[in-house]
Design a protein around this motif. Structure first.
Motif, PDB file in Angstrom:
ATOM      1  N   TYR A  78       0.943  -1.191  -0.004  1.00  0.00           N
ATOM      2  CA  TYR A  78      -0.139   0.222   0.140  1.00  0.00           C
ATOM      3  C   TYR A  78       1.004   1.364   0.025  1.00  0.00           C
ATOM      4  O   TYR A  78       1.979   1.188   0.363  1.00  0.00           O
ATOM      5  CB  TYR A  78      -1.033   0.099   1.144  1.00  0.00           C
ATOM      6  CG  TYR A  78      -1.777  -1.104   1.479  1.00  0.00           C
ATOM      7  CD1 TYR A  78      -1.482  -2.446   2.271  1.00  0.00           C
ATOM      8  CD2 TYR A  78      -2.833  -1.247   0.787  1.00  0.00           C
ATOM      9  CE1 TYR A  78      -2.174  -3.311   2.361  1.00  0.00           C
ATOM     10  CE2 TYR A  78      -3.941  -2.469   0.770  1.00  0.00           C
ATOM     11  CZ  TYR A  78      -3.436  -3.333   1.802  1.00  0.00           C
ATOM     12  OH  TYR A  78      -4.211  -4.539   1.685  1.00  0.00           O
ATOM     13  N   LEU A  79       0.461   2.216  -0.315  1.00  0.00           N
ATOM     14  CA  LEU A  79       0.855   3.688  -0.317  1.00  0.00           C
ATOM     15  C   LEU A  79      -0.244   4.593   0.145  1.00  0.00           C
ATOM     16  O   LEU A  79      -1.135   5.000  -0.685  1.00  0.00           O
ATOM     17  CB  LEU A  79       1.649   4.204  -1.805  1.00  0.00           C
ATOM     18  CG  LEU A  79       2.292   5.138  -1.591  1.00  0.00           C
ATOM     19  CD1 LEU A  79       3.457   5.289  -0.842  1.00  0.00           C
ATOM     20  CD2 LEU A  79       2.655   6.076  -3.094  1.00  0.00           C
ATOM     21  N   GLN A  80       0.000   5.027   1.126  1.00  0.00           N
ATOM     22  CA  GLN A  80      -0.891   5.976   1.883  1.00  0.00           C
ATOM     23  C   GLN A  80      -0.273   7.382   1.622  1.00  0.00           C
ATOM     24  O   GLN A  80       0.623   7.591   2.068  1.00  0.00           O
ATOM     25  CB  GLN A  80      -1.094   5.919   3.447  1.00  0.00           C
ATOM     26  CG  GLN A  80      -1.899   6.808   4.200  1.00  0.00           C
ATOM     27  CD  GLN A  80      -3.373   6.641   3.720  1.00  0.00           C
ATOM     28  OE1 GLN A  80      -4.141   5.612   3.528  1.00  0.00           O
ATOM     29  NE2 GLN A  80      -4.120   7.783   3.470  1.00  0.00           N
ATOM     30  N   MET A  81      -1.120   8.286   0.997  1.00  0.00           N
ATOM     31  CA  MET A  81      -0.733   9.514   0.766  1.00  0.00           C
ATOM     32  C   MET A  81      -1.675  10.600   1.449  1.00  0.00           C
ATOM     33  O   MET A  81      -2.807  10.448   0.965  1.00  0.00           O
ATOM     34  CB  MET A  81      -0.887   9.837  -0.999  1.00  0.00           C
ATOM     35  CG  MET A  81       0.038   8.482  -1.674  1.00  0.00           C
ATOM     36  SD  MET A  81       0.013   8.658  -3.321  1.00  0.00           S
ATOM     37  CE  MET A  81      -1.657   8.675  -3.890  1.00  0.00           C
ATOM     38  N   ASN A  82      -1.005  11.468   2.008  1.00  0.00           N
ATOM     39  CA  ASN A  82      -1.686  12.516   2.726  1.00  0.00           C
ATOM     40  C   ASN A  82      -1.225  13.542   2.340  1.00  0.00           C
ATOM     41  O   ASN A  82      -0.125  13.859   2.027  1.00  0.00           O
ATOM     42  CB  ASN A  82      -1.648  12.287   4.278  1.00  0.00           C
ATOM     43  CG  ASN A  82      -2.164  10.875   4.562  1.00  0.00           C
ATOM     44  OD1 ASN A  82      -3.296  10.510   4.292  1.00  0.00           O
ATOM     45  ND2 ASN A  82      -1.561  10.305   5.788  1.00  0.00           N
ATOM     46  N   SER A  83      -1.983  14.921   2.602  1.00  0.00           N
ATOM     47  CA  SER A  83      -1.517  16.256   2.368  1.00  0.00           C
ATOM     48  C   SER A  83      -1.077  16.335   0.943  1.00  0.00           C
ATOM     49  O   SER A  83       0.072  16.795   0.740  1.00  0.00           O
ATOM     50  CB  SER A  83      -0.538  16.578   3.256  1.00  0.00           C
ATOM     51  OG  SER A  83      -0.989  16.505   4.546  1.00  0.00           O
ATOM     52  N   LEU A  84      -1.961  15.775   0.067  1.00  0.00           N
ATOM     53  CA  LEU A  84      -1.433  15.808  -1.402  1.00  0.00           C
ATOM     54  C   LEU A  84      -1.417  17.109  -2.048  1.00  0.00           C
ATOM     55  O   LEU A  84      -2.095  18.056  -1.641  1.00  0.00           O
ATOM     56  CB  LEU A  84      -2.412  15.089  -2.116  1.00  0.00           C
ATOM     57  CG  LEU A  84      -2.249  13.257  -2.074  1.00  0.00           C
ATOM     58  CD1 LEU A  84      -3.596  12.637  -2.502  1.00  0.00           C
ATOM     59  CD2 LEU A  84      -0.968  12.916  -2.896  1.00  0.00           C
ATOM     60  N   LYS A  85      -0.440  17.255  -2.817  1.00  0.00           N
ATOM     61  CA  LYS A  85      -0.132  18.641  -3.561  1.00  0.00           C
ATOM     62  C   LYS A  85      -0.227  18.455  -5.145  1.00  0.00           C
ATOM     63  O   LYS A  85      -0.148  17.287  -5.600  1.00  0.00           O
ATOM     64  CB  LYS A  85       1.257  18.845  -3.137  1.00  0.00           C
ATOM     65  CG  LYS A  85       1.692  18.955  -1.791  1.00  0.00           C
ATOM     66  CD  LYS A  85       3.046  19.467  -1.426  1.00  0.00           C
ATOM     67  CE  LYS A  85       3.370  19.365   0.088  1.00  0.00           C
ATOM     68  NZ  LYS A  85       4.818  19.814   0.074  1.00  0.00           N
TER      69      LYS A  85
END
Length: 117
Positions: A78-85
């Motif tokens: 998995y790749l959890q991606m937060n605060s995406l830009k």
């Protein structure tokens, strides 16, 4: 048949989150170093995050925002991606490299992530 299948991409607003999944079939992730790469239009493919049995590493541009994890029972990374830009916009690819056998290297088909308001 050996296959890596990514899912979870999509359109998200800046500051939002997505979780990408990469499911392996035909081989066991536990024998591989797995990672996520991305390629934006007009740019080279770059390593985003990588995980092995000894730990994980990240590109400087995603440290503190992205988290890579693996569930060997489900043969999924998995790749959890937060605060995406907006600059995270790219096609994200899953990769698996055998830890002991040179040249055994698999790629998924990619999943599009678009960060835009």
């Amino acid at each position: 048949q050996v296959q890596l299948a990514e899912s979870g991409g999509g359109l998200v607003q800046p500051g939002g989150s997505l979780r990408l999944s990469c499911a392996a079939s035909g081989f066991a992730f536990s024998n591989y170093r797995t990672g996520w790469y991305r390629q934006a239009p007009g740019k080279e493919r770059e390593l985003v995050a990588r995980i092995t049995t000894t730990g994980s590493s990240y590109a400087d541009s995603v440290k503190g925002r992205f988290t890579i994890s693996a569930d060997n029972a489900k043969n999924t990374v998995y790749l959890q991606m937060n605060s995406l830009k907006p600059e995270d916009t790219a096609v994200y690819y899953c990769n698996a490299v055998h830890l002991l056998v040179i040249g055994v290297d698999y790629w998924g088909q990619g999943t599009q992530v678009t960060v835009s308001s």
